[in-house]
Design a protein around this motif. Structure first.
Motif, PDB file in Angstrom:
ATOM      1  N   LEU A   1      -4.667  -3.543 -10.934  1.00  0.00           N
ATOM      2  CA  LEU A   1      -3.828  -4.651 -11.347  1.00  0.00           C
ATOM      3  C   LEU A   1      -3.651  -5.544 -10.125  1.00  0.00           C
ATOM      4  O   LEU A   1      -3.403  -5.035  -9.036  1.00  0.00           O
ATOM      5  CB  LEU A   1      -2.474  -4.140 -11.838  1.00  0.00           C
ATOM      6  N   ALA A   2      -3.796  -6.820 -10.291  1.00  0.00           N
ATOM      7  CA  ALA A   2      -3.770  -7.704  -9.122  1.00  0.00           C
ATOM      8  C   ALA A   2      -2.859  -8.895  -9.351  1.00  0.00           C
ATOM      9  O   ALA A   2      -3.293 -10.043  -9.278  1.00  0.00           O
ATOM     10  CB  ALA A   2      -5.183  -8.153  -8.752  1.00  0.00           C
ATOM     11  N   ASP A   3      -1.601  -8.640  -9.663  1.00  0.00           N
ATOM     12  CA  ASP A   3      -0.646  -9.739  -9.706  1.00  0.00           C
ATOM     13  C   ASP A   3      -0.401 -10.147  -8.266  1.00  0.00           C
ATOM     14  O   ASP A   3      -0.294  -9.306  -7.380  1.00  0.00           O
ATOM     15  CB  ASP A   3       0.644  -9.301 -10.390  1.00  0.00           C
ATOM     16  N   LEU A   4      -0.359 -11.444  -8.016  1.00  0.00           N
ATOM     17  CA  LEU A   4      -0.288 -11.950  -6.651  1.00  0.00           C
ATOM     18  C   LEU A   4       0.878 -12.909  -6.476  1.00  0.00           C
ATOM     19  O   LEU A   4       1.263 -13.599  -7.416  1.00  0.00           O
ATOM     20  CB  LEU A   4      -1.582 -12.680  -6.288  1.00  0.00           C
ATOM     21  N   VAL A   5       1.395 -12.961  -5.266  1.00  0.00           N
ATOM     22  CA  VAL A   5       2.411 -13.935  -4.885  1.00  0.00           C
ATOM     23  C   VAL A   5       1.766 -14.833  -3.837  1.00  0.00           C
ATOM     24  O   VAL A   5       1.274 -14.353  -2.820  1.00  0.00           O
ATOM     25  CB  VAL A   5       3.663 -13.231  -4.307  1.00  0.00           C
ATOM     26  N   LEU A   6       1.746 -16.136  -4.114  1.00  0.00           N
ATOM     27  CA  LEU A   6       1.160 -17.103  -3.189  1.00  0.00           C
ATOM     28  C   LEU A   6       2.294 -17.746  -2.408  1.00  0.00           C
ATOM     29  O   LEU A   6       3.236 -18.282  -2.991  1.00  0.00           O
ATOM     30  CB  LEU A   6       0.366 -18.155  -3.961  1.00  0.00           C
TER      31      LEU A   6
ATOM     32  N   LEU B   1       0.813  -1.214   0.000  1.00  0.00           N
ATOM     33  CA  LEU B   1       0.000   0.000   0.000  1.00  0.00           C
ATOM     34  C   LEU B   1       0.851   1.271   0.000  1.00  0.00           C
ATOM     35  O   LEU B   1       0.690   2.143  -0.857  1.00  0.00           O
ATOM     36  CB  LEU B   1      -0.928  -0.020   1.220  1.00  0.00           C
ATOM     37  N   THR B   2       1.774   1.373   0.931  1.00  0.00           N
ATOM     38  CA  THR B   2       2.592   2.581   1.023  1.00  0.00           C
ATOM     39  C   THR B   2       3.559   2.677  -0.142  1.00  0.00           C
ATOM     40  O   THR B   2       3.825   3.772  -0.645  1.00  0.00           O
ATOM     41  CB  THR B   2       3.359   2.627   2.359  1.00  0.00           C
TER      42      THR B   2
ATOM     43  N   SER C   1      -1.117   4.416  -6.491  1.00  0.00           N
ATOM     44  CA  SER C   1      -2.117   3.761  -5.650  1.00  0.00           C
ATOM     45  C   SER C   1      -3.460   3.579  -6.355  1.00  0.00           C
ATOM     46  O   SER C   1      -4.269   2.771  -5.918  1.00  0.00           O
ATOM     47  CB  SER C   1      -2.296   4.499  -4.333  1.00  0.00           C
ATOM     48  N   ALA C   2      -3.706   4.273  -7.459  1.00  0.00           N
ATOM     49  CA  ALA C   2      -4.935   4.040  -8.219  1.00  0.00           C
ATOM     50  C   ALA C   2      -4.877   2.694  -8.946  1.00  0.00           C
ATOM     51  O   ALA C   2      -5.918   2.149  -9.326  1.00  0.00           O
ATOM     52  CB  ALA C   2      -5.164   5.162  -9.226  1.00  0.00           C
ATOM     53  N   HIS C   3      -3.662   2.157  -9.135  1.00  0.00           N
ATOM     54  CA  HIS C   3      -3.501   0.922  -9.900  1.00  0.00           C
ATOM     55  C   HIS C   3      -2.923  -0.233  -9.090  1.00  0.00           C
ATOM     56  O   HIS C   3      -3.130  -1.391  -9.426  1.00  0.00           O
ATOM     57  CB  HIS C   3      -2.576   1.165 -11.097  1.00  0.00           C
ATOM     58  N   LEU C   4      -2.154   0.067  -8.050  1.00  0.00           N
ATOM     59  CA  LEU C   4      -1.400  -0.947  -7.306  1.00  0.00           C
ATOM     60  C   LEU C   4      -1.579  -0.777  -5.803  1.00  0.00           C
ATOM     61  O   LEU C   4      -2.094   0.225  -5.339  1.00  0.00           O
ATOM     62  CB  LEU C   4       0.101  -0.815  -7.606  1.00  0.00           C
ATOM     63  N   GLY C   5      -1.080  -1.743  -5.054  1.00  0.00           N
ATOM     64  CA  GLY C   5      -0.974  -1.597  -3.604  1.00  0.00           C
ATOM     65  C   GLY C   5      -2.028  -2.305  -2.797  1.00  0.00           C
ATOM     66  O   GLY C   5      -1.803  -2.650  -1.645  1.00  0.00           O
TER      67      GLY C   5
END
Length: 164
Positions: A76-81, A56-57, A65-69
């Motif tokens: 955009l929602a790339d994720l690390v599992l 977030l920060t 912050s409009a696209h990420l965080g």
């Protein structure tokens, strides 16, 4: 390091926002990013504070912050599992098992393989939002060696210290 950690811990108490970063390309970004998170927790930040500094920060700091965080509709929602709970043990954040990029699930083996990862290799169908994104240009291969000879800051006299 303890003094620096104490300063980082006190900054949010005074209303400051702390983001996580690295001196890439001077240091390996993935490794040092996780070491930053672990140092924050070691010197008094909660795992949640460290993770928010990384997400977030970090996005706010970059003006993105409009696209990420955060994970929410329209971003955009790339994720690390990961394996484990990084809110209980921050080192679990580095226990990456899969990465979701553009709706495509990649294993760690795929990502570190000595061959390009196919955009069609997936264990889940891409989402409509991911399909609507333009395909990223292929990144050039990153040379792995002899980086030590090419960059002066990789020489042994600059990487080995006797003080710590």
């Amino acid at each position: 390091m303890a003094r620096h950690g104490a300063t980082v811990r006190r900054l949010p108490e005074g209303g400051a926002q702390v983001g996580v970063g690295t001196d890439s390309p001077l240091v390996p970004p993935g490794i040092y990013y996780h070491l930053n998170l672990q140092a924050m927790v070691r010197y008094g930040a909660s795992p949640l504070q460290a993770l928010r500094a990384a997400t977030l920060t970090g996005a706010r700091t970059l003006g993105l912050s409009a696209h990420l965080g955060t994970v929410e509709p329209g971003k955009l929602a790339d994720l690390v599992l990961v394996e484990g709970d990084p809110l209980r043990d921050i080192t679990a954040a580095a226990a990456v098992r899969q990465v979701v990029v553009g709706g495509v699930v990649h294993s760690v083996d795929d990502l570190v393989a000595d061959r390009p990862v196919s955009r069609t290799t997936t264990t889940a169908a891409p989402t409509a939002a991911a399909s609507a994104r333009p395909a990223a240009a292929a990144a050039p291969d990153v040379p792995q060696e002899p980086a030590r000879e090419r960059y002066w800051w990789h020489r042994e006299e600059h990487t080995h210290t006797s003080c710590c």
